[in-house]
Design a protein around this motif. Sequence first.
Motif, PDB file in Angstrom:
ATOM      1  N   VAL A 285     -63.878  43.627 -35.522  1.00  0.00           N
ATOM      2  CA  VAL A 285     -65.015  42.800 -35.927  1.00  0.00           C
ATOM      3  C   VAL A 285     -66.066  42.742 -34.820  1.00  0.00           C
ATOM      4  O   VAL A 285     -67.264  42.792 -35.078  1.00  0.00           O
ATOM      5  CB  VAL A 285     -64.535  41.388 -36.315  1.00  0.00           C
TER       6      VAL A 285
ATOM      7  N   ARG B 200     -62.761  31.002 -27.943  1.00  0.00           N
ATOM      8  CA  ARG B 200     -62.335  29.904 -28.815  1.00  0.00           C
ATOM      9  C   ARG B 200     -61.851  30.454 -30.150  1.00  0.00           C
ATOM     10  O   ARG B 200     -60.831  30.011 -30.689  1.00  0.00           O
ATOM     11  CB  ARG B 200     -63.507  28.942 -29.072  1.00  0.00           C
ATOM     12  N   GLU B 201     -62.575  31.411 -30.703  1.00  0.00           N
ATOM     13  CA  GLU B 201     -62.215  31.952 -32.010  1.00  0.00           C
ATOM     14  C   GLU B 201     -60.988  32.855 -31.914  1.00  0.00           C
ATOM     15  O   GLU B 201     -60.172  32.914 -32.839  1.00  0.00           O
ATOM     16  CB  GLU B 201     -63.407  32.699 -32.612  1.00  0.00           C
TER      17      GLU B 201
ATOM     18  N   MET C  57     -58.102  30.626 -32.113  1.00  0.00           N
ATOM     19  CA  MET C  57     -57.905  30.192 -33.504  1.00  0.00           C
ATOM     20  C   MET C  57     -57.162  31.276 -34.281  1.00  0.00           C
ATOM     21  O   MET C  57     -56.254  30.994 -35.069  1.00  0.00           O
ATOM     22  CB  MET C  57     -59.286  29.942 -34.119  1.00  0.00           C
ATOM     23  N   LEU C  58     -57.563  32.522 -34.044  1.00  0.00           N
ATOM     24  CA  LEU C  58     -56.957  33.651 -34.758  1.00  0.00           C
ATOM     25  C   LEU C  58     -55.505  33.873 -34.327  1.00  0.00           C
ATOM     26  O   LEU C  58     -54.597  33.920 -35.169  1.00  0.00           O
ATOM     27  CB  LEU C  58     -57.775  34.915 -34.496  1.00  0.00           C
TER      28      LEU C  58
ATOM     29  N   ALA D 125     -52.384  31.788 -35.316  1.00  0.00           N
ATOM     30  CA  ALA D 125     -51.823  31.937 -36.659  1.00  0.00           C
ATOM     31  C   ALA D 125     -50.463  32.635 -36.601  1.00  0.00           C
ATOM     32  O   ALA D 125     -49.592  32.386 -37.434  1.00  0.00           O
ATOM     33  CB  ALA D 125     -52.786  32.708 -37.555  1.00  0.00           C
TER      34      ALA D 125
ATOM     35  N   ARG E 292     -57.042  30.468 -41.870  1.00  0.00           N
ATOM     36  CA  ARG E 292     -57.313  30.272 -40.451  1.00  0.00           C
ATOM     37  C   ARG E 292     -57.759  31.590 -39.820  1.00  0.00           C
ATOM     38  O   ARG E 292     -58.712  31.643 -39.046  1.00  0.00           O
ATOM     39  CB  ARG E 292     -56.020  29.790 -39.794  1.00  0.00           C
ATOM     40  N   MET E 293     -57.068  32.667 -40.175  1.00  0.00           N
ATOM     41  CA  MET E 293     -57.402  33.978 -39.616  1.00  0.00           C
ATOM     42  C   MET E 293     -58.785  34.434 -40.075  1.00  0.00           C
ATOM     43  O   MET E 293     -59.609  34.864 -39.275  1.00  0.00           O
ATOM     44  CB  MET E 293     -56.332  34.995 -40.015  1.00  0.00           C
TER      45      MET E 293
ATOM     46  N   ALA F  20     -61.604  32.446 -38.368  1.00  0.00           N
ATOM     47  CA  ALA F  20     -61.839  32.841 -36.973  1.00  0.00           C
ATOM     48  C   ALA F  20     -62.558  34.193 -36.914  1.00  0.00           C
ATOM     49  O   ALA F  20     -63.491  34.378 -36.138  1.00  0.00           O
ATOM     50  CB  ALA F  20     -60.511  32.902 -36.218  1.00  0.00           C
ATOM     51  N   LEU F  21     -62.125  35.127 -37.759  1.00  0.00           N
ATOM     52  CA  LEU F  21     -62.741  36.457 -37.746  1.00  0.00           C
ATOM     53  C   LEU F  21     -64.204  36.392 -38.167  1.00  0.00           C
ATOM     54  O   LEU F  21     -65.055  37.087 -37.592  1.00  0.00           O
ATOM     55  CB  LEU F  21     -61.949  37.406 -38.655  1.00  0.00           C
TER      56      LEU F  21
ATOM     57  N   ALA G  64     -66.216  33.842 -37.766  1.00  0.00           N
ATOM     58  CA  ALA G  64     -66.943  33.242 -36.638  1.00  0.00           C
ATOM     59  C   ALA G  64     -67.215  34.302 -35.573  1.00  0.00           C
ATOM     60  O   ALA G  64     -68.298  34.349 -34.982  1.00  0.00           O
ATOM     61  CB  ALA G  64     -66.144  32.075 -36.055  1.00  0.00           C
TER      62      ALA G  64
ATOM     63  N   ALA H 256     -71.113  30.330 -34.110  1.00  0.00           N
ATOM     64  CA  ALA H 256     -70.365  29.761 -35.231  1.00  0.00           C
ATOM     65  C   ALA H 256     -69.086  29.143 -34.711  1.00  0.00           C
ATOM     66  O   ALA H 256     -68.545  29.562 -33.690  1.00  0.00           O
ATOM     67  CB  ALA H 256     -70.042  30.841 -36.252  1.00  0.00           C
ATOM     68  N   ARG H 257     -68.618  28.133 -35.418  1.00  0.00           N
ATOM     69  CA  ARG H 257     -67.405  27.433 -35.017  1.00  0.00           C
ATOM     70  C   ARG H 257     -66.474  27.371 -36.218  1.00  0.00           C
ATOM     71  O   ARG H 257     -66.858  26.865 -37.276  1.00  0.00           O
ATOM     72  CB  ARG H 257     -67.786  26.009 -34.592  1.00  0.00           C
ATOM     73  N   SER H 258     -65.276  27.901 -36.089  1.00  0.00           N
ATOM     74  CA  SER H 258     -64.332  27.829 -37.204  1.00  0.00           C
ATOM     75  C   SER H 258     -63.521  26.541 -37.110  1.00  0.00           C
ATOM     76  O   SER H 258     -63.193  26.081 -36.024  1.00  0.00           O
ATOM     77  CB  SER H 258     -63.394  29.046 -37.209  1.00  0.00           C
ATOM     78  N   LEU H 259     -63.212  25.968 -38.249  1.00  0.00           N
ATOM     79  CA  LEU H 259     -62.410  24.745 -38.303  1.00  0.00           C
ATOM     80  C   LEU H 259     -61.328  24.909 -39.366  1.00  0.00           C
ATOM     81  O   LEU H 259     -61.584  25.448 -40.444  1.00  0.00           O
ATOM     82  CB  LEU H 259     -63.285  23.532 -38.673  1.00  0.00           C
ATOM     83  N   THR H 260     -60.122  24.436 -39.068  1.00  0.00           N
ATOM     84  CA  THR H 260     -59.092  24.385 -40.106  1.00  0.00           C
ATOM     85  C   THR H 260     -59.459  23.264 -41.079  1.00  0.00           C
ATOM     86  O   THR H 260     -60.336  22.443 -40.796  1.00  0.00           O
ATOM     87  CB  THR H 260     -57.718  24.064 -39.502  1.00  0.00           C
TER      88      THR H 260
ATOM     89  N   GLN I 183     -59.042  20.069 -39.242  1.00  0.00           N
ATOM     90  CA  GLN I 183     -60.128  19.799 -38.289  1.00  0.00           C
ATOM     91  C   GLN I 183     -61.421  19.420 -39.012  1.00  0.00           C
ATOM     92  O   GLN I 183     -62.233  18.654 -38.492  1.00  0.00           O
ATOM     93  CB  GLN I 183     -60.367  21.028 -37.406  1.00  0.00           C
TER      94      GLN I 183
ATOM     95  N   ARG J 141     -66.523  16.390 -37.357  1.00  0.00           N
ATOM     96  CA  ARG J 141     -66.641  17.595 -36.518  1.00  0.00           C
ATOM     97  C   ARG J 141     -67.645  18.568 -37.105  1.00  0.00           C
ATOM     98  O   ARG J 141     -68.297  19.325 -36.383  1.00  0.00           O
ATOM     99  CB  ARG J 141     -65.282  18.263 -36.361  1.00  0.00           C
TER     100      ARG J 141
END
Lengths: 434, 434
Positions: free
Chosen positions: A60, A67-68, A71-72, A75, B78-79, B82-83, B85, B95-99, B102, B123
């Motif tokens: 990607v 941070r991301e 997150m990835l 998992a 989740r994956m 993140a990808l 973002a 960009a910010r990913s959140l579950t 979250q 958030r």
Amino acid sequence: MFLRVRVVQKYGGSSVADAESIKRVAKRVVATKQLGHDVVVVISAMGDTTDELMDLALQVTPQPPPRELDMLLTAGERMSAALLAMAIADQGLHARSLTGSQAGIITTGTHGNARIIDITPGRITKALDADDIVIVAGFQGVAQDTKDVTTLGRGASDTTAVALAASLGADYCEIYTDVDGVYTADPRIVPSAQRIPEISYEEMLEMAACGAKILHLRCVEYARRERVPVQVRSSFSDKPGTWVRDPQPVDPDAQPDPEGAPVEQAIISGVAHDRGEAKITIVGVPDKIGEAARIFEAVAATEINIDMIVQNVSAVATSRTDISFTLPKTDGVTAITALNALQEEVGFTDVLYDDQIGKVSVVGVGMRSHPGVTAKFFSALAAANVNIGMISTSEIRISVVVDQDDVDRAVAAAHTAFGLDATEQAVVYAGTGR
Amino acid sequence: MFLRVRVVQKYGGSSVADAESIKRVAKRVVATKQLGHDVVVVISAMGDTTDELMDLALQVTPQPPPRELDMLLTAGERMSAALLAMAIADQGLHARSLTGSQAGIITTGTHGNARIIDITPGRITKALDADDIVIVAGFQGVAQDTKDVTTLGRGASDTTAVALAASLGADYCEIYTDVDGVYTADPRIVPSAQRIPEISYEEMLEMAACGAKILHLRCVEYARRERVPVQVRSSFSDKPGTWVRDPQPVDPDAQPDPEGAPVEQAIISGVAHDRGEAKITIVGVPDKIGEAARIFEAVAATEINIDMIVQNVSAVATSRTDISFTLPKTDGVTAITALNALQEEVGFTDVLYDDQIGKVSVVGVGMRSHPGVTAKFFSALAAANVNIGMISTSEIRISVVVDQDDVDRAVAAAHTAFGLDATEQAVVYAGTGR
């Protein structure tokens, strides 16, 4: 008399590579629980999951935001934790999986390499009180400030396990891997290497720092600081493995030995090697007070951990000297870049980079009370026709830098010289011990 | 005049099937953000990830505990979050990913089928205030009581998106999928089906309940309740898609029509079909007060949603009657088991099961003011030689159960009878619309 203990078990990625392995691990966990113990399990991601997720991220973008990436990657452990809880349920016991965040692993905010700063294991103890088995996703936590998900660095599930064991007041921590313990040398290099039944925290720390990959360095530091007894075992057998703990009395009925050492302490516990380092030499540094400091400040600013440092005696004619140091190969480019930027300001002549080196170390608390260890080590290397490049020592370790091609010969020579060769050949494992 | 809007975009699994698709979605998100809008993205798991994780779970145990299954499956979104973002960062925006947890998606504790009971988007709004794009993992939340991770049921990322749009006061919600809108019928069955430019919440709700798979039923319910305008669009094109919203005035300068309907309102908006149901007939039920209630209480206790119910007129000679109802095929075994357990107590003769049925429905607010719709529908079916098994109606819908083999013919006949056929053939998509 029945003794109920609280145990933390950690299983690495090779122990949970597929559904069948997960079921096998579940059996072992269930067996421990059925002895009546409190069981907390820390689990790594399945097999190559982390590498696969990393590959996906790099497809990607060449530079995933840390941070991301955290997150990835987290998992991976989440999935294996849930699957192990399912496998345990399938065997009739109740298990609860928790993410690092849910387990209360509070960390710094350094994504990709966060450090545990606190553990608030309320959900774990509540589950244990309910007689559940607890499965914790390793390698991860939650940042104290941002509440973002963090990872603790590769291989850090060991650290999660030991930190949890300390926080929960566990009696001991079992680290399950694909080899059956810590060996006197890498059995792939020294077929006559022997399993070490017991090793002190200090020795294990030196071994880990010198390239023995069986336990993560930070995990051993944590275990030593918190005095958590750690047993390294194979998840594929029932062999006793290696205890990493304070030296135990030889006779179980005897009082602890005040010296803290078994009677027949070997001088050297093991020989470690590391092919992961490179050597940087800064040529022609002006021999003035503070120049070396400026150089190492520049390197330190890049957050690189340097290892051995050697400064040659200054040449009288030029008042200039050479400084060499070793560092992880993966940090080579960063360090060279930082140093080149400094060249004009400091006025050194050149920066040389050599990644065809290896480090060989002998480790043992026995050398405290045995003079002549250095001489014996160097003689063995000379007899094996190995040239020594750099030397560094601690109270219980001697390390030398040699040509990469000489590493195997050097390890074997030291192993023999210190009487570590077994009479029978050790099993050679295909795995890496992680 | 620049109008800054707040928009929630949802991308389904087929839109993020691999790294390339994720990059394409990132471009679309970035383009929206660069218009100056606030953008929140809800994302599904990549391609077949959820199915693959489910397979893995079933390899471990035939009956995964729902709590652990939720823990496992939520790793998928989740994956992808993140990808995405990362892909946005690669294009230079933040960009910010959140579950789901979250993002503040608070749900009931029913694992596998939780319902959103509250959203605390602190958030998200904080990130929007910082001018970040926010990526929320769809399909998941956190249980209010246990703080365990929950899932909202298959396809529920649509619901996450609409619920967030409502909570954030978004101007509208875009649902990106692999077809370019809602059609008057499934284009694979009726090649002359037309895209519906605009449809009311009520009609979309009936279409979704009757088998149109383009939007999740619960999502439409949420949109209707909260009056969130929803645009269904293709992530593979720039076509305008279908607006699901309160009827709009025809002339943008005109005041809203008090009747709430465009001038040339078609009688029927679309024809939906569903092959996912089965019919259960309970034969010889004693015709006493309360017997039917006992039967349906037994079925309700299994948490099965039954759909159409028909009770025959009681045969005078026997004082017994037959009761038929339809239900999702996937619930067939559970319902039969519950009913068989009841047979002796209630004293009915037999339970019959038929899964070779299909349901065909015509939907349209126009039928409120047009008598004769039922007659027209049934005549069309008769002319197409389709036998009607069961009938149910609402104010804006007529549904019939027919033989499964007759479904295609019945849909086409109704589509033609109500003048929905386009002059040009519609594009036929390979995807399912989810």
